[in-house]
Scaffold this active site. Structure first.
Site, mmCIF file in Angstrom:
data_model
loop_
_atom_site.group_PDB
_atom_site.id
_atom_site.type_symbol
_atom_site.label_atom_id
_atom_site.label_comp_id
_atom_site.label_asym_id
_atom_site.label_seq_id
_atom_site.Cartn_x
_atom_site.Cartn_y
_atom_site.Cartn_z
ATOM 1 N N LYS A 1 0.822 -1.223 0.000
ATOM 2 C CA LYS A 1 0.000 0.000 0.000
ATOM 3 C C LYS A 1 0.856 1.273 0.000
ATOM 4 C CE LYS A 1 -3.553 -2.799 0.691
ATOM 5 N NZ LYS A 1 -3.865 -3.564 1.893
ATOM 6 N N ASP B 1 -9.127 -8.258 -7.515
ATOM 7 C CA ASP B 1 -9.471 -8.421 -6.112
ATOM 8 C C ASP B 1 -11.004 -8.332 -6.070
ATOM 9 O OD1 ASP B 1 -10.189 -6.851 -3.444
ATOM 10 O OD2 ASP B 1 -8.278 -7.811 -3.065
HETATM 11 N N1 GDD Z 1 -6.865 -16.193 8.308
HETATM 12 C C1 GDD Z 1 -6.737 -14.892 8.198
HETATM 13 N N2 GDD Z 1 -6.414 -14.157 9.296
HETATM 14 N N3 GDD Z 1 -6.940 -14.314 6.994
HETATM 15 C C2 GDD Z 1 -6.805 -12.964 6.888
HETATM 16 C C3 GDD Z 1 -6.461 -12.147 7.986
HETATM 17 C C4 GDD Z 1 -6.259 -12.795 9.263
HETATM 18 O O1 GDD Z 1 -5.970 -12.167 10.294
HETATM 19 N N4 GDD Z 1 -6.404 -10.867 7.546
HETATM 20 C C5 GDD Z 1 -6.690 -10.891 6.225
HETATM 21 N N5 GDD Z 1 -6.951 -12.150 5.824
HETATM 22 C C6 GDD Z 1 -7.282 -12.624 4.464
HETATM 23 C C7 GDD Z 1 -8.433 -11.876 3.810
HETATM 24 O O2 GDD Z 1 -9.674 -12.536 4.063
HETATM 25 C C8 GDD Z 1 -8.067 -11.933 2.334
HETATM 26 O O3 GDD Z 1 -8.530 -13.131 1.714
HETATM 27 C C9 GDD Z 1 -6.530 -11.966 2.347
HETATM 28 O O4 GDD Z 1 -6.153 -12.360 3.659
HETATM 29 C C10 GDD Z 1 -5.918 -10.604 2.012
HETATM 30 O O5 GDD Z 1 -6.406 -9.649 2.949
HETATM 31 P P1 GDD Z 1 -7.139 -8.318 2.476
HETATM 32 O O6 GDD Z 1 -7.575 -7.603 3.704
HETATM 33 O O7 GDD Z 1 -8.162 -8.602 1.431
HETATM 34 O O8 GDD Z 1 -5.915 -7.536 1.883
HETATM 35 P P2 GDD Z 1 -5.889 -6.473 0.694
HETATM 36 O O9 GDD Z 1 -6.837 -6.826 -0.384
HETATM 37 O O10 GDD Z 1 -6.013 -5.121 1.297
HETATM 38 O O11 GDD Z 1 -4.364 -6.659 0.183
HETATM 39 C C11 GDD Z 1 -3.859 -7.953 -0.093
HETATM 40 O O12 GDD Z 1 -4.303 -8.412 -1.363
HETATM 41 C C12 GDD Z 1 -3.870 -7.637 -2.501
HETATM 42 C C13 GDD Z 1 -4.371 -8.330 -3.752
HETATM 43 O O13 GDD Z 1 -5.757 -8.394 -3.739
HETATM 44 C C14 GDD Z 1 -2.328 -7.890 -0.059
HETATM 45 O O14 GDD Z 1 -1.847 -9.210 -0.150
HETATM 46 C C15 GDD Z 1 -1.783 -7.036 -1.206
HETATM 47 O O15 GDD Z 1 -0.368 -7.068 -1.206
HETATM 48 C C16 GDD Z 1 -2.313 -7.547 -2.534
HETATM 49 O O16 GDD Z 1 -1.882 -6.701 -3.607
HETATM 50 MG MG MG Z 2 -8.393 -8.131 -0.639
#
Ligand code: GDD
Ligand code: MG
Length: 336
Positions: free
Chosen positions: A154, A212
């Site tokens: 981010k 996403d």
């Molecule tokens: N088990 C578990 N425990 N899963 C988690 C936790 C946790 O504490 N926190 C988040 N997740 C899961 C979410 O459900 C999701 O499937 C995944 O981890 C990524 O978390 P998001 O909260 O959706 O992150 P984001 O979308 O802001 O960013 C992530 O995804 C992007 C791509 O879509 C990061 O990995 C970025 O680097 C990436 O570009």
């Molecule tokens: Mg996500």
């Protein structure tokens, strides 16, 4: 090979839909979102481990009631452990090189091709990357050839080293567990990836589509990609009386449609749609929509009822919400 799906987030950006259901089970094209991640797995994946936390029982019950191939094991985290901690929490269950993916991405990913890329690259891990216009909402990589030299989660304005973002698919050697501290929440992206770079992290690109699905615009983007890829269709058990269909759309059995549908509209089972228009939107099961309603770029939750003459745009209407006639909801989040 095992695949760990990190699917335990709270899904705050999809509230109120995620107040009463886990993010993994939010319907996308009328199927729990997480099932799309299981669609294209190669036969070399013999077990899927779902790492969940928020609403663990609901996810466990969903998978316990179904026989799926490959086997899906749902593992609970006592406390949310973050994306890194979620992986550490399943260390005892994993052996050999393993795959990981975020539970909320929708794409045309080919894990078998990724695995052969990773084998050749010889590092501790590989990350699939995808080019986007605005990388600020993602993890961003800097590359030398295929080698990742920097990972910025981010980035703020002007700080993104490229437009290639982490697509949420990884392959790791088991040594990766040594880089994740036990017993506390750890961010894979912020804390672990920077430490893995000296041990060899490679970036893998592929062709096709990726999105996403964890925010309203991203969810609708994912829906457009899936419908565009041919996953739509109108059930023969739906009645399109005077309605007009502009494909691609997906209409479930038991729907009755008088209005204009599409492009990119999805109706769950048993929706009753009056003379209005729905485009770039999803209505979950059992939604009723009176005449002269316009729904655009929105999600409407299960059993909601939309009163005559309403306009709903860029909004999420929760399950069971009754929208009064002539309401105007723009950029709204409405719960019962
Ligand atoms: N088990 C578990 N425990 N899963 C988690 C936790 C946790 O504490 N926190 C988040 N997740 C899961 C979410 O459900 C999701 O499937 C995944 O981890 C990524 O978390 P998001 O909260 O959706 O992150 P984001 O979308 O802001 O960013 C992530 O995804 C992007 C791509 O879509 C990061 O990995 C970025 O680097 C990436 O570009
Ligand atoms: Mg996500």
């Amino acid at each position: 090979m095992q695949l760990v799906i990190i699917a335990g987030g709270l899904g705050t950006r999809l509230r109120p839909l995620t107040l009463h259901r886990p993010k993994a089970l939010v319907p996308l094209l009328n199927r729990p979102q997480i099932l799309h991640a299981l669609d294209r797995l190669p036969p070399t994946v013999d077990q899927v481990i779902l790492a969940v936390n928020y609403m663990y029982e609901e996810v466990r019950d969903y998978f316990e009631a179904r026989e799926l191939e490959p086997e899906v094991i749902v593992v609970n985290e006592p406390e949310p452990l973050g994306t890194g901690g979620a992986i550490k929490n399943v260390e005892d269950r994993v052996s050999g090189t393993f795959a990981v993916c975020n539970g909320d991405v929708v794409d045309s990913f080919d894990l078998a091709a990724f695995a052969s890329f990773h084998r050749k690259s010889g590092g501790i891990g590989s990350i699939a990357v995808w080019p986007v216009e605005d990388p600020m909402a993602f993890g961003v990589v800097a590359l030398e050839g295929q080698r990742i030299t920097r990972f910025v989660e981010k980035p703020s304005e002007g700080e993104a080293p490229s437009n290639l973002v982490n697509a949420g698919h990884y392959l790791f050697e088991p040594d990766v567990f040594d880089f994740i501290e036990e017993g506390r929440a750890v961010s894979l992206e912020r804390e672990v990836f920077p430490k893995l770079i000296p041990r060899g992290l490679s970036a893998y690109r592929w062709q096709g589509y990726w999105s996403d699905a964890g925010t309203l615009p991203a969810y609708l983007h994912a829906q457009r990609l899936l419908l565009g890829a041919g996953e739509g269709g109108v059930s023969k058990d739906a009645e399109i009386s005077r309605g007009e269909i502009r494909p691609p759309v997906l209409v479930a059995p038991g729907c009755f449609v008088e209005g204009r549908l599409g492009p990119f509209a999805v109706l769950g089972r048993g929706c009753k749609i009056g003379r209005g228009s729905i485009r770039n939107a999803t209505l979950f099961d059992g939604v009723s929509m009176d005449d002269k309603v316009e729904i655009d770029s929105s999600i409407v939750g299960e059993g909601a009822a939309i009163g005559e003459g309403s306009l709903i745009r860029d909004s999420i209407v929760g399950d069971g919400v009754q929208v009064a006639p002539h309401s105007e909801l723009i950029g709204a989040r409405v719960a019962t």
